[in-house]
Scaffold this motif. Structure first.
Motif, short mmCIF file in Angstrom:
data_model
loop_
_atom_site.label_atom_id
_atom_site.label_comp_id
_atom_site.label_asym_id
_atom_site.label_seq_id
_atom_site.Cartn_x
_atom_site.Cartn_y
_atom_site.Cartn_z
N UNK A 26 57.14 54.97 -52.05
CA UNK A 26 56.12 54.10 -51.46
C UNK A 26 55.71 53.05 -52.48
N UNK A 27 55.01 52.06 -52.00
CA UNK A 27 54.49 51.03 -52.89
C UNK A 27 53.48 51.64 -53.86
N UNK A 28 52.73 52.63 -53.40
CA UNK A 28 51.78 53.30 -54.30
C UNK A 28 52.49 53.99 -55.46
N UNK A 29 53.68 54.53 -55.19
CA UNK A 29 54.46 55.14 -56.27
C UNK A 29 54.86 54.09 -57.30
N UNK A 31 53.26 51.24 -57.89
CA UNK A 31 52.04 50.84 -58.59
C UNK A 31 51.68 51.87 -59.65
N UNK A 32 51.76 53.15 -59.29
CA UNK A 32 51.45 54.21 -60.24
C UNK A 32 52.38 54.14 -61.46
N UNK A 36 51.21 53.47 -65.24
CA UNK A 36 51.59 54.45 -66.27
C UNK A 36 52.34 53.77 -67.42
N UNK A 37 53.22 52.83 -67.10
CA UNK A 37 53.97 52.13 -68.14
C UNK A 37 53.04 51.28 -69.01
N UNK A 38 52.13 50.57 -68.39
CA UNK A 38 51.17 49.75 -69.16
C UNK A 38 50.26 50.65 -69.99
N UNK A 39 49.80 51.76 -69.43
CA UNK A 39 48.94 52.69 -70.16
C UNK A 39 49.67 53.27 -71.37
#
Length: 169
Positions: A26-29, A31-32, A36-39
């Motif tokens: 999904x698009x939410x996946x 976005x998550x 996570x990559x930026x964090x």
């Protein structure tokens, strides 16, 4: 972001749409994964900066890193600020937890550096520092001029030095 589909992402990335769906259902996946990559990048940066000797040196190190990406910021905007703003659009009037996951750790880290300098208003100083960077990043991108970011980061370096010197006395 809301109108963007996974098919749009695949097209922009130049990969078959099936490849995107293989990794992100999904698009939410998606976005998550982006959050996570930026964090993770932020966490790694803070770990590198912690190796510097003093809180003042660590704050200067952060400003140096933020200055180094001026060309990219001029072209694309601040990755954290831009993603955060887009994520907030998804939540309407409520703050996006994903958005906070991106910006709050940077504020928290800067607050710790100011607290280590014995700054009584460490949280406010941290917010001011990050807000000044994000504002400079927005102007840099809007004007497509990396010199805006460089000059503003220079001003922030001076501000950190002034604050550090005033707290040392």
């Amino acid at each position: 972001m809301e109108r963007t589909s996974l098919a749009d992402v695949a097209e922009a990335a130049g990969v078959p749409v099936g490849n995107i769906y293989y990794y992100f259902k999904t698009k939410n996946d998606l976005v998550a994964a982006a959050v996570a990559a930026q964090s993770s990048e932020s966490t790694q940066l803070f770990q590198r900066l912690e190796r510097l000797g003093t809180p003042t040196e660590r704050l200067h190190g952060l400003l140096d890193v933020l200055t180094e990406v001026g060309g990219s910021v001029a072209e694309y905007g601040c990755p954290l600020g831009t993603l955060s703003a887009e994520l907030d659009k998804r939540n309407g009037t409520t703050a996006s937890p994903e958005s906070q996951q991106l910006l709050v750790p940077m504020i928290d880290w800067a607050e710790q550096q100011f607290a280590n300098l014995a700054c009584a208003d460490a949280r406010q100083q941290a917010i001011t520092l990050i807000a000044a960077y994000e504002g400079a990043a927005l102007l840099t991108h809007s004007l497509r001029d990396p010199d805006v970011l460089r000059s503003q980061m220079h001003q922030l370096h001076l501000r950190v030095d002034e604050l550090s010197a005033s707290l040392a006395h």
